[in-house]
Design a protein around this motif. Structure first.
Motif, PDB file in Angstrom:
ATOM      1  N   VAL A  71     -27.113 -59.342  -1.994  1.00  0.00           N
ATOM      2  CA  VAL A  71     -27.003 -59.172  -3.444  1.00  0.00           C
ATOM      3  C   VAL A  71     -25.570 -59.385  -3.941  1.00  0.00           C
ATOM      4  O   VAL A  71     -25.361 -59.922  -5.026  1.00  0.00           O
ATOM      5  CB  VAL A  71     -27.520 -57.775  -3.854  1.00  0.00           C
ATOM      6  CG1 VAL A  71     -27.247 -57.488  -5.316  1.00  0.00           C
ATOM      7  CG2 VAL A  71     -29.007 -57.679  -3.573  1.00  0.00           C
ATOM      8  N   GLN A  72     -24.571 -59.011  -3.158  1.00  0.00           N
ATOM      9  CA  GLN A  72     -23.185 -59.088  -3.614  1.00  0.00           C
ATOM     10  C   GLN A  72     -22.620 -60.501  -3.631  1.00  0.00           C
ATOM     11  O   GLN A  72     -21.582 -60.730  -4.244  1.00  0.00           O
ATOM     12  CB  GLN A  72     -22.299 -58.186  -2.757  1.00  0.00           C
ATOM     13  CG  GLN A  72     -22.568 -56.727  -3.015  1.00  0.00           C
ATOM     14  CD  GLN A  72     -21.801 -55.825  -2.071  1.00  0.00           C
ATOM     15  OE1 GLN A  72     -20.988 -56.273  -1.277  1.00  0.00           O
ATOM     16  NE2 GLN A  72     -22.071 -54.537  -2.150  1.00  0.00           N
ATOM     17  N   SER A  73     -23.265 -61.434  -3.006  1.00  0.00           N
ATOM     18  CA  SER A  73     -22.764 -62.803  -2.995  1.00  0.00           C
ATOM     19  C   SER A  73     -23.024 -63.463  -4.350  1.00  0.00           C
ATOM     20  O   SER A  73     -24.148 -63.477  -4.840  1.00  0.00           O
ATOM     21  CB  SER A  73     -23.452 -63.613  -1.894  1.00  0.00           C
ATOM     22  OG  SER A  73     -23.068 -64.968  -1.985  1.00  0.00           O
ATOM     23  N   SER A  74     -21.978 -64.035  -4.931  1.00  0.00           N
ATOM     24  CA  SER A  74     -22.126 -64.693  -6.227  1.00  0.00           C
ATOM     25  C   SER A  74     -22.948 -65.982  -6.139  1.00  0.00           C
ATOM     26  O   SER A  74     -23.460 -66.468  -7.140  1.00  0.00           O
ATOM     27  CB  SER A  74     -20.754 -64.991  -6.821  1.00  0.00           C
ATOM     28  OG  SER A  74     -20.029 -65.859  -5.960  1.00  0.00           O
ATOM     29  N   ALA A  75     -23.074 -66.539  -4.941  1.00  0.00           N
ATOM     30  CA  ALA A  75     -23.833 -67.784  -4.756  1.00  0.00           C
ATOM     31  C   ALA A  75     -25.328 -67.543  -4.604  1.00  0.00           C
ATOM     32  O   ALA A  75     -26.107 -68.477  -4.512  1.00  0.00           O
ATOM     33  CB  ALA A  75     -23.316 -68.513  -3.516  1.00  0.00           C
ATOM     34  N   ASN A  76     -25.737 -66.296  -4.608  1.00  0.00           N
ATOM     35  CA  ASN A  76     -27.099 -65.926  -4.277  1.00  0.00           C
ATOM     36  C   ASN A  76     -27.986 -65.795  -5.516  1.00  0.00           C
ATOM     37  O   ASN A  76     -27.603 -65.159  -6.481  1.00  0.00           O
ATOM     38  CB  ASN A  76     -27.046 -64.592  -3.536  1.00  0.00           C
ATOM     39  CG  ASN A  76     -28.360 -64.204  -2.964  1.00  0.00           C
ATOM     40  OD1 ASN A  76     -29.395 -64.750  -3.315  1.00  0.00           O
ATOM     41  ND2 ASN A  76     -28.342 -63.248  -2.089  1.00  0.00           N
ATOM     42  N   PRO A  77     -29.192 -66.348  -5.460  1.00  0.00           N
ATOM     43  CA  PRO A  77     -30.124 -66.199  -6.580  1.00  0.00           C
ATOM     44  C   PRO A  77     -30.810 -64.831  -6.619  1.00  0.00           C
ATOM     45  O   PRO A  77     -31.411 -64.464  -7.617  1.00  0.00           O
ATOM     46  CB  PRO A  77     -31.155 -67.305  -6.331  1.00  0.00           C
ATOM     47  CG  PRO A  77     -31.166 -67.461  -4.850  1.00  0.00           C
ATOM     48  CD  PRO A  77     -29.738 -67.218  -4.417  1.00  0.00           C
ATOM     49  N   VAL A  78     -30.735 -64.064  -5.547  1.00  0.00           N
ATOM     50  CA  VAL A  78     -31.404 -62.758  -5.466  1.00  0.00           C
ATOM     51  C   VAL A  78     -30.519 -61.707  -6.136  1.00  0.00           C
ATOM     52  O   VAL A  78     -29.358 -61.538  -5.768  1.00  0.00           O
ATOM     53  CB  VAL A  78     -31.682 -62.376  -3.995  1.00  0.00           C
ATOM     54  CG1 VAL A  78     -32.290 -60.993  -3.904  1.00  0.00           C
ATOM     55  CG2 VAL A  78     -32.584 -63.405  -3.338  1.00  0.00           C
ATOM     56  N   GLN A  79     -31.060 -61.020  -7.124  1.00  0.00           N
ATOM     57  CA  GLN A  79     -30.295 -60.040  -7.893  1.00  0.00           C
ATOM     58  C   GLN A  79     -30.459 -58.605  -7.393  1.00  0.00           C
ATOM     59  O   GLN A  79     -29.589 -57.777  -7.618  1.00  0.00           O
ATOM     60  CB  GLN A  79     -30.705 -60.109  -9.368  1.00  0.00           C
ATOM     61  CG  GLN A  79     -30.458 -61.472  -9.984  1.00  0.00           C
ATOM     62  CD  GLN A  79     -28.985 -61.836  -9.964  1.00  0.00           C
ATOM     63  OE1 GLN A  79     -28.153 -61.070 -10.405  1.00  0.00           O
ATOM     64  NE2 GLN A  79     -28.660 -63.006  -9.421  1.00  0.00           N
TER      65      GLN A  79
END
Length: 141
Positions: A71-79
């Motif tokens: 969740v903490q990755s800014s590149a990730n679509p999962v919120q």
């Protein structure tokens, strides 16, 4: 192609998930790339079975740390991820791995890359352990 890479599977199968000293055998970034490759090439049934099985055997703390890394990755679509639910965590992991690459890296690699959550030994061990589990499964085929 992924399923014919015997040397790569053997290398991943030999990993010790407790080895958190970065001895250079296989980096966590390489493990993330390997896992991503597997998740993109495995059948949905095989992928779900393997991930859910792995997430179920993780401790609640490990699942929480893994969910936080995603969740903490800014590149990730999962919120958001319900880390207490191995099925939700496995689904988030899959959605992250299947998202489009940014800056030449997948969101999965970005989440677990340098400067990411790999400073946490539990996350690093979980990622490398999953790569080892996949490698072992591929060798049993």
């Amino acid at each position: 192609m992924f399923f014919q890479q015997k040397d790569r599977h053997e290398q991943m199968a030999r990993l010790d998930p407790r080895d958190t000293n970065a001895d250079g055998v296989v980096s966590p970034q390489e493990a993330a790339a390997y896992i991503q490759d597997y998740l993109q090439n495995a059948s949905p049934q095989e992928r779900d079975e393997l991930l859910r099985g792995y997430m179920t055997q993780m401790s609640p703390d490990q699942r929480q740390q893994m969910g936080d890394a995603i969740v903490q990755s800014s590149a990730n679509p999962v919120q958001s991820v319900r880390a207490d639910d191995p099925n939700d965590l496995a689904d988030a992991f899959t959605r992250t791995a299947q998202a489009p690459a940014q800056d030449g890296r997948s969101p999965l690699e970005a989440a677990f890359g340098q400067g990411g959550m790999l400073g946490n030994p539990m996350v690093k061990a979980g990622l490398v352990g999953l790569a080892a589990m996949i490698g072992s499964k591929m060798l049993r085929r």
